[in-house]
Design a protein around this motif. Structure first.
Motif, PDB file in Angstrom:
ATOM      1  N   ILE A  82       0.851  -1.186   0.000  1.00 58.12           N
ATOM      2  CA  ILE A  82       0.000   0.000   0.000  1.00 58.12           C
ATOM      3  C   ILE A  82       0.891   1.241   0.000  1.00 58.12           C
ATOM      4  O   ILE A  82       1.762   1.394   0.863  1.00 58.12           O
ATOM      5  CB  ILE A  82      -0.914   0.046   1.245  1.00 58.12           C
ATOM      6  CG1 ILE A  82      -1.658  -1.281   1.424  1.00 58.12           C
ATOM      7  CG2 ILE A  82      -1.876   1.214   1.151  1.00 58.12           C
ATOM      8  CD1 ILE A  82      -2.614  -1.626   0.321  1.00 58.12           C
ATOM      9  N   LEU A  83       0.670   2.121  -0.967  1.00 63.34           N
ATOM     10  CA  LEU A  83       1.414   3.378  -1.040  1.00 63.34           C
ATOM     11  C   LEU A  83       0.758   4.407  -0.127  1.00 63.34           C
ATOM     12  O   LEU A  83      -0.463   4.613  -0.179  1.00 63.34           O
ATOM     13  CB  LEU A  83       1.413   3.894  -2.481  1.00 63.34           C
ATOM     14  CG  LEU A  83       2.127   2.999  -3.501  1.00 63.34           C
ATOM     15  CD1 LEU A  83       1.598   3.258  -4.891  1.00 63.34           C
ATOM     16  CD2 LEU A  83       3.635   3.211  -3.433  1.00 63.34           C
ATOM     17  N   ILE A  84       1.570   5.056   0.710  1.00 61.81           N
ATOM     18  CA  ILE A  84       1.022   6.016   1.667  1.00 61.81           C
ATOM     19  C   ILE A  84       2.008   7.171   1.832  1.00 61.81           C
ATOM     20  O   ILE A  84       3.230   6.955   1.902  1.00 61.81           O
ATOM     21  CB  ILE A  84       0.721   5.329   3.022  1.00 61.81           C
ATOM     22  CG1 ILE A  84       0.000   6.275   3.977  1.00 61.81           C
ATOM     23  CG2 ILE A  84       1.966   4.730   3.655  1.00 61.81           C
ATOM     24  CD1 ILE A  84      -0.623   5.569   5.177  1.00 61.81           C
ATOM     25  N   GLU A  85       1.476   8.381   1.856  1.00 63.00           N
ATOM     26  CA  GLU A  85       2.356   9.543   1.991  1.00 63.00           C
ATOM     27  C   GLU A  85       3.090   9.488   3.327  1.00 63.00           C
ATOM     28  O   GLU A  85       2.600   8.905   4.294  1.00 63.00           O
ATOM     29  CB  GLU A  85       1.549  10.840   1.873  1.00 63.00           C
ATOM     30  CG  GLU A  85       0.502  11.043   2.951  1.00 63.00           C
ATOM     31  CD  GLU A  85      -0.347  12.277   2.726  1.00 63.00           C
ATOM     32  OE1 GLU A  85       0.054  13.143   1.932  1.00 63.00           O
ATOM     33  OE2 GLU A  85      -1.424  12.374   3.352  1.00 63.00           O
ATOM     34  N   ASN A  86       4.264  10.093   3.359  1.00 61.44           N
ATOM     35  CA  ASN A  86       5.102  10.054   4.551  1.00 61.44           C
ATOM     36  C   ASN A  86       5.718  11.436   4.780  1.00 61.44           C
ATOM     37  O   ASN A  86       6.442  11.930   3.909  1.00 61.44           O
ATOM     38  CB  ASN A  86       6.217   9.015   4.360  1.00 61.44           C
ATOM     39  CG  ASN A  86       6.924   8.663   5.649  1.00 61.44           C
ATOM     40  OD1 ASN A  86       6.280   8.411   6.654  1.00 61.44           O
ATOM     41  ND2 ASN A  86       8.238   8.625   5.614  1.00 61.44           N
ATOM     42  N   ASP A  88       8.104   4.589  10.005  1.00 66.15           N
ATOM     43  CA  ASP A  88       8.924   3.978  11.053  1.00 66.15           C
ATOM     44  C   ASP A  88       8.813   4.838  12.310  1.00 66.15           C
ATOM     45  O   ASP A  88       9.514   5.835  12.463  1.00 66.15           O
ATOM     46  CB  ASP A  88      10.383   3.875  10.589  1.00 66.15           C
ATOM     47  CG  ASP A  88      11.279   3.192  11.619  1.00 66.15           C
ATOM     48  OD1 ASP A  88      10.755   2.768  12.675  1.00 66.15           O
ATOM     49  OD2 ASP A  88      12.493   3.075  11.363  1.00 66.15           O
ATOM     50  N   ARG A  89       7.931   4.443  13.200  1.00 64.43           N
ATOM     51  CA  ARG A  89       7.688   5.245  14.403  1.00 64.43           C
ATOM     52  C   ARG A  89       8.771   5.075  15.455  1.00 64.43           C
ATOM     53  O   ARG A  89       8.807   5.833  16.431  1.00 64.43           O
ATOM     54  CB  ARG A  89       6.328   4.882  14.998  1.00 64.43           C
ATOM     55  CG  ARG A  89       5.169   5.199  14.069  1.00 64.43           C
ATOM     56  CD  ARG A  89       3.832   4.875  14.690  1.00 64.43           C
ATOM     57  NE  ARG A  89       2.748   5.069  13.741  1.00 64.43           N
ATOM     58  CZ  ARG A  89       1.482   4.798  13.990  1.00 64.43           C
ATOM     59  NH1 ARG A  89       1.139   4.287  15.162  1.00 64.43           N
ATOM     60  NH2 ARG A  89       0.557   4.991  13.069  1.00 64.43           N
ATOM     61  N   SER A  90       9.629   4.093  15.279  1.00 60.78           N
ATOM     62  CA  SER A  90      10.685   3.856  16.271  1.00 60.78           C
ATOM     63  C   SER A  90      11.926   4.705  15.999  1.00 60.78           C
ATOM     64  O   SER A  90      12.787   4.843  16.868  1.00 60.78           O
ATOM     65  CB  SER A  90      11.076   2.375  16.266  1.00 60.78           C
ATOM     66  OG  SER A  90      11.633   2.003  15.010  1.00 60.78           O
ATOM     67  N   ALA A  91      12.024   5.283  14.814  1.00 65.78           N
ATOM     68  CA  ALA A  91      13.210   6.062  14.461  1.00 65.78           C
ATOM     69  C   ALA A  91      13.192   7.420  15.149  1.00 65.78           C
ATOM     70  O   ALA A  91      12.122   7.995  15.387  1.00 65.78           O
ATOM     71  CB  ALA A  91      13.271   6.246  12.942  1.00 65.78           C
TER      72      ALA A  91
END
Length: 427
Positions: A134-138, A388-391
């Motif tokens: 799934i493509l999702i904006e970041n 990546d919420r851990s970064a």
């Protein structure tokens, strides 16, 4: 368009419940003598009518006939009169090709939804299979990520900047596949692209028309369905409003999510989903087997208000609210400049409710936000919005929708004090 490509196995197998079909037969012929349905006896329902006072001092009255209708089971697609009001709005604002042309194969339609978030949940559950890409904006609004991750799919981040999702980054993300792969049912080529194109949450950025046109061309090339989640569309700070993906949709490859949460009230839980009829029919089946339909009293209350206003007054109301948030954004920017000049970086939002603030002097804002919280000011860490919420993350999100100028001043002062304290320890 092959719409089966965009449905998972459960969705393909979903059919309407026969009991709901019977209820619709009763609605279509109100004089029929029914001994087949399961509607309660109206005399067992305590509500008779209602009067609601509006902020301008006028009143809305829901008479006994409308109240009785709102208290019973109804269409899973939403009240016909409310759907028609929304459909006329979409024609006026977006004029989607699939709606303007009755012979268009997509047959663009509108259904009433229980707020756009519930509609996103149902849509993803109908369209996403385990292992899908799934493509999702970041960065991105985090709720879709939390819906999608348990479905076992892979999120492919597409980097955004001050003008929203960058089409070149999208093409780069797609470069590992060939457009021909979209014709192979065994290929893992992405099928869905999710974005918040206006007043982005968290960035406050908005896609330009040129970028939307470029992204739509890529969607055509790679046979993508665009999930256009647009709760801030009417909160743009410039005129005319930037055309939507829906307005460009010559193929029937846009699912557009609108909500009344920012214009009328989040508590009524009423929005509307616009898209190709074959997919909306399947989302309606999802509604049939879960919430059955949007709250009847909410639909009736909203319908009464929208009929009173008409489309012109609705748009005028939206403009007033947009101006309110524009003024708040300007005040917020003023206090950012007062307290965080040379300490932080930010861009003015193009709409919506948020500032996206970078703190370049530190690698992660976690400690900063904890210290600021102890000074009685709360912000959201930017890591919540990245794939990546851990970064470590240098960003924070600030919302100006609910705070007064005095509170903005105090909150940014607290943030600046906390940052200076942290930096002083490093020297």
């Amino acid at each position: 368009m092959n719409y089966e490509r965009f449905q998972n196995q459960a969705c393909l197998a979903r059919t309407p419940t026969p009991l709901r079909q019977m209820a619709l037969m009763m609605i279509k012929r109100p004089n029929v003598i029914s001994m087949g349905g399961g509607l309660p006896d109206p005399s067992a329902i305590p509500f008779i009518d209602a009067t609601v006072k509006l902020r301008d001092g006028s009143e809305l009255h829901i008479d006994p006939a409308d109240m009785a209708l709102s208290m019973q089971y109804s269409h899973s697609e939403g009240y016909p009169a409310l759907r028609q009001w929304f459909k006329e709005l979409q024609k006026r604002i977006h004029n989607p090709p699939g709606m303007a042309n009755p012979t268009h194969p997509s047959g663009t339609e509108v259904i009433v939804i229980n707020g756009s978030q519930d509609a996103l949940f149902k849509t993803f559950n109908a369209m996403v299979s385990r292992g899908d890409n799934i493509l999702i904006e970041n960065p991105a609004y985090p709720v879709p990520c939390t819906i999608l991750t348990p479905l076992g799919c892979n999120l492919i981040p597409v980097e955004a900047d001050a003008d929203g999702m960058n089409p070149e980054n999208l093409r780069r993300a797609l470069s590992r596949w060939s457009p021909e792969d979209a014709k192979d049912p065994n290929s893992d080529i992405p099928k869905l692209l999710y974005c918040v194109p206006t007043g982005g949450n968290p960035t406050g950025s908005g896609l330009t028309l040129q970028r939307k046109q470029e992204i739509y061309k890529l969607a055509q090339e790679y046979d993508l369905m665009i999930i256009e989640d647009d709760p801030y569309y009417y909160l743009q700070f410039t005129e005319p409003l930037t055309p939507s993906f829906l307005s460009l949709d010559v193929d029937g490859r846009v699912m557009r999510f609108d909500t009344l949460s920012k214009i009328i009230s989040p508590g009524v839980r009423v929005g509307f989903l616009t898209g190709p009829q074959p997919l909306l029919q399947k989302i309606t089946y999802e509604i049939m087997y879960s919430t059955i339909h949007v709250s009847g009293i909410s639909q009736m209350l909203v319908l009464a208000l929208l009929k009173k206003w008409g489309h012109d007054k609705f748009l005028a109301q939206a403009k007033e609210i947009s101006n309110l948030y524009l003024k708040k954004s300007e005040l917020c920017n003023m206090y950012l400049e007062k307290h965080l000049t040379d300490l932080a970086e930010w861009s003015k939002p193009s709409g919506g409710m948020f500032f996206w603030i970078k703190i370049p002097s530190i690698t992660d804002t976690k400690e900063l936000l904890e210290n600021t919280y102890h000074r009685d000011a709360l912000f959201v860490g930017g890591s919540a919005f990245f794939a990546d919420r851990s970064a470590p993350c240098q960003y924070i999100r600030a919302s100006y929708s609910l705070v007064t100028p005095e509170q903005m001043d105090k909150a940014f002062a607290a943030l600046a004090e906390s940052l200076k304290e942290i930096l002083s320890k490093k020297t």
